[in-house]
Design a protein around this motif. Sequence first.
Motif, mmCIF file in Angstrom:
data_model
loop_
_atom_site.group_PDB
_atom_site.id
_atom_site.type_symbol
_atom_site.label_atom_id
_atom_site.label_comp_id
_atom_site.label_asym_id
_atom_site.label_seq_id
_atom_site.Cartn_x
_atom_site.Cartn_y
_atom_site.Cartn_z
ATOM 1 N N ALA A 1 45.522 3.627 -20.543
ATOM 2 C CA ALA A 1 46.827 3.469 -19.904
ATOM 3 C C ALA A 1 47.767 4.547 -20.427
ATOM 4 C CB ALA A 1 47.394 2.091 -20.197
ATOM 5 N N SER A 2 48.527 5.130 -19.529
ATOM 6 C CA SER A 2 49.464 6.173 -19.938
ATOM 7 C C SER A 2 50.750 6.045 -19.141
ATOM 8 C CB SER A 2 48.848 7.554 -19.720
ATOM 9 O OG SER A 2 48.593 7.764 -18.344
ATOM 10 N N GLY A 3 51.786 6.713 -19.640
ATOM 11 C CA GLY A 3 53.068 6.673 -18.957
ATOM 12 C C GLY A 3 54.124 6.021 -19.815
ATOM 13 N N SER A 4 55.137 5.532 -19.146
ATOM 14 C CA SER A 4 56.287 4.961 -19.839
ATOM 15 C C SER A 4 56.021 3.489 -20.161
ATOM 16 C CB SER A 4 57.533 5.109 -18.952
ATOM 17 O OG SER A 4 58.685 4.678 -19.628
ATOM 18 N N ILE A 5 55.261 3.252 -21.223
ATOM 19 C CA ILE A 5 54.793 1.908 -21.570
ATOM 20 C C ILE A 5 55.563 1.356 -22.757
ATOM 21 C CG2 ILE A 5 52.812 0.562 -22.401
ATOM 22 C CD1 ILE A 5 51.029 2.612 -20.935
ATOM 23 N N PHE A 6 56.126 0.152 -22.568
ATOM 24 C CA PHE A 6 56.771 -0.529 -23.686
ATOM 25 C C PHE A 6 55.767 -1.403 -24.422
ATOM 26 C CE2 PHE A 6 60.138 -2.125 -26.187
ATOM 27 C CZ PHE A 6 59.946 -3.488 -26.340
ATOM 28 N N SER A 7 54.994 -2.193 -23.646
ATOM 29 C CA SER A 7 53.970 -3.040 -24.260
ATOM 30 C C SER A 7 52.892 -3.378 -23.241
ATOM 31 C CB SER A 7 54.577 -4.320 -24.825
ATOM 32 O OG SER A 7 55.108 -5.126 -23.783
ATOM 33 N N ILE A 8 51.705 -3.683 -23.766
ATOM 34 C CA ILE A 8 50.592 -4.092 -22.921
ATOM 35 C C ILE A 8 50.130 -5.477 -23.349
ATOM 36 C CG2 ILE A 8 48.274 -3.555 -22.105
ATOM 37 C CD1 ILE A 8 48.788 -0.639 -22.741
ATOM 38 N N ASN A 9 50.057 -6.381 -22.417
ATOM 39 C CA ASN A 9 49.560 -7.725 -22.710
ATOM 40 C C ASN A 9 48.051 -7.746 -22.508
ATOM 41 O OD1 ASN A 9 52.211 -8.302 -23.224
ATOM 42 N ND2 ASN A 9 52.546 -9.429 -21.331
ATOM 43 N N ALA A 10 47.574 -8.604 -21.639
ATOM 44 C CA ALA A 10 46.128 -8.691 -21.422
ATOM 45 C C ALA A 10 45.605 -7.461 -20.685
ATOM 46 C CB ALA A 10 45.790 -9.938 -20.627
ATOM 47 N N MET A 11 44.375 -7.117 -21.001
ATOM 48 C CA MET A 11 43.653 -6.054 -20.292
ATOM 49 C C MET A 11 42.298 -6.614 -19.883
ATOM 50 S SD MET A 11 44.511 -2.732 -22.683
ATOM 51 C CE MET A 11 44.405 -1.514 -21.365
ATOM 52 N N GLY A 12 41.752 -6.086 -18.808
ATOM 53 C CA GLY A 12 40.475 -6.630 -18.369
ATOM 54 C C GLY A 12 39.733 -5.719 -17.435
ATOM 55 N N TRP A 13 38.528 -6.137 -17.117
ATOM 56 C CA TRP A 13 37.667 -5.442 -16.175
ATOM 57 C C TRP A 13 37.259 -6.412 -15.068
ATOM 58 C CZ3 TRP A 13 36.762 -0.301 -16.386
ATOM 59 C CH2 TRP A 13 37.038 0.355 -17.583
ATOM 60 N N GLN B 1 55.840 6.912 -14.543
ATOM 61 C CA GLN B 1 55.230 5.654 -14.182
ATOM 62 C C GLN B 1 53.974 5.417 -14.992
ATOM 63 O OE1 GLN B 1 56.495 3.327 -12.356
ATOM 64 N NE2 GLN B 1 58.292 4.525 -11.830
ATOM 65 N N VAL B 2 53.412 4.227 -14.837
ATOM 66 C CA VAL B 2 52.228 3.846 -15.586
ATOM 67 C C VAL B 2 50.973 4.124 -14.777
ATOM 68 C CG1 VAL B 2 51.004 1.901 -16.603
ATOM 69 C CG2 VAL B 2 53.484 2.070 -16.851
ATOM 70 N N GLN B 3 49.971 4.637 -15.453
ATOM 71 C CA GLN B 3 48.675 4.887 -14.813
ATOM 72 C C GLN B 3 47.553 4.342 -15.669
ATOM 73 O OE1 GLN B 3 48.521 9.221 -14.168
ATOM 74 N NE2 GLN B 3 48.261 8.775 -11.995
ATOM 75 N N LEU B 4 46.490 3.877 -15.003
ATOM 76 C CA LEU B 4 45.258 3.489 -15.674
ATOM 77 C C LEU B 4 44.160 4.421 -15.180
ATOM 78 C CD1 LEU B 4 45.279 -0.417 -15.426
ATOM 79 C CD2 LEU B 4 46.149 1.007 -17.261
ATOM 80 N N VAL B 5 43.474 5.064 -16.105
ATOM 81 C CA VAL B 5 42.418 6.004 -15.738
ATOM 82 C C VAL B 5 41.112 5.555 -16.373
ATOM 83 C CG1 VAL B 5 41.616 8.382 -15.824
ATOM 84 C CG2 VAL B 5 44.052 7.901 -15.518
ATOM 85 N N GLU B 6 40.119 5.315 -15.515
ATOM 86 C CA GLU B 6 38.818 4.832 -15.982
ATOM 87 C C GLU B 6 37.829 5.980 -16.088
ATOM 88 O OE1 GLU B 6 39.585 0.981 -13.143
ATOM 89 O OE2 GLU B 6 38.979 2.980 -12.518
ATOM 90 N N ALA C 1 45.513 -4.190 -16.193
ATOM 91 C CA ALA C 1 46.332 -4.417 -17.382
ATOM 92 C C ALA C 1 47.684 -4.973 -16.981
ATOM 93 C CB ALA C 1 46.498 -3.122 -18.167
ATOM 94 N N ALA C 2 48.190 -5.878 -17.782
ATOM 95 C CA ALA C 2 49.524 -6.434 -17.606
ATOM 96 C C ALA C 2 50.456 -5.672 -18.533
ATOM 97 C CB ALA C 2 49.521 -7.917 -17.937
ATOM 98 N N ILE C 3 51.320 -4.861 -17.935
ATOM 99 C CA ILE C 3 52.105 -3.890 -18.704
ATOM 100 C C ILE C 3 53.586 -4.055 -18.448
ATOM 101 C CG2 ILE C 3 52.569 -1.426 -19.013
ATOM 102 C CD1 ILE C 3 49.633 -0.909 -18.328
ATOM 103 N N LEU C 4 54.358 -3.965 -19.513
ATOM 104 C CA LEU C 4 55.801 -3.887 -19.389
ATOM 105 C C LEU C 4 56.196 -2.436 -19.617
ATOM 106 C CD1 LEU C 4 58.525 -5.304 -19.055
ATOM 107 C CD2 LEU C 4 58.567 -5.634 -21.545
ATOM 108 N N GLY C 5 56.631 -1.785 -18.568
ATOM 109 C CA GLY C 5 57.073 -0.412 -18.696
ATOM 110 C C GLY C 5 58.556 -0.358 -19.021
ATOM 111 N N TYR C 6 59.004 0.782 -19.494
ATOM 112 C CA TYR C 6 60.413 0.937 -19.849
ATOM 113 C C TYR C 6 61.312 0.816 -18.630
ATOM 114 C CZ TYR C 6 59.394 2.268 -24.648
ATOM 115 O OH TYR C 6 59.002 2.260 -25.962
ATOM 116 N N SER C 7 60.758 1.097 -17.444
ATOM 117 C CA SER C 7 61.554 1.003 -16.230
ATOM 118 C C SER C 7 61.346 -0.312 -15.491
ATOM 119 C CB SER C 7 61.208 2.170 -15.291
ATOM 120 O OG SER C 7 59.831 2.107 -14.954
ATOM 121 N N ASP C 8 60.556 -1.214 -16.080
ATOM 122 C CA ASP C 8 60.288 -2.500 -15.437
ATOM 123 C C ASP C 8 61.221 -3.585 -15.985
ATOM 124 O OD1 ASP C 8 56.712 -1.864 -15.603
ATOM 125 O OD2 ASP C 8 58.179 -1.350 -14.054
ATOM 126 N N TYR C 9 61.504 -4.574 -15.136
ATOM 127 C CA TYR C 9 62.276 -5.732 -15.569
ATOM 128 C C TYR C 9 61.379 -6.883 -15.975
ATOM 129 C CZ TYR C 9 66.252 -3.297 -13.592
ATOM 130 O OH TYR C 9 67.226 -2.371 -13.328
#
Length: 126
Positions: free
Chosen positions: A24-36, A1-6, A102-110
Amino acid sequence: QVQLVESGGGLVQPGGSLRLSCAASGSIFSINAMGWYRQAPLGSSAGKQRELVAAITSGGSTNYADSVKGRFTISRDNAKNTVYLQMNSLKPEDTAVYYCNAAILGYSDYAVEDYWGQGTQVTVSS
């Protein structure tokens, strides 16, 4: 799965600087916007709502809350799946828990999913 570690929060005096990082780590295909985002302490005037501090698109376009313009800078390293927040001229009213998003598309996400970090405390006090 995807994790964000600050990392990078802490105690700083007014006028000081801090740099936050979020990886961001894990099964990530792509990352769109990121923010705080940040949430001020309960009992303060802004304590009830989590507010956007800064955001950056995958192409590097940025936007900032009016309260931090000219003091904070958001950046990202796409190769490292990491977003940064450089905070200068810190004020006591910047005290809050800061959350990475973060808006992330993971490999296991639709579809693109919204992910959040666990939060890091920033305290500005003399």
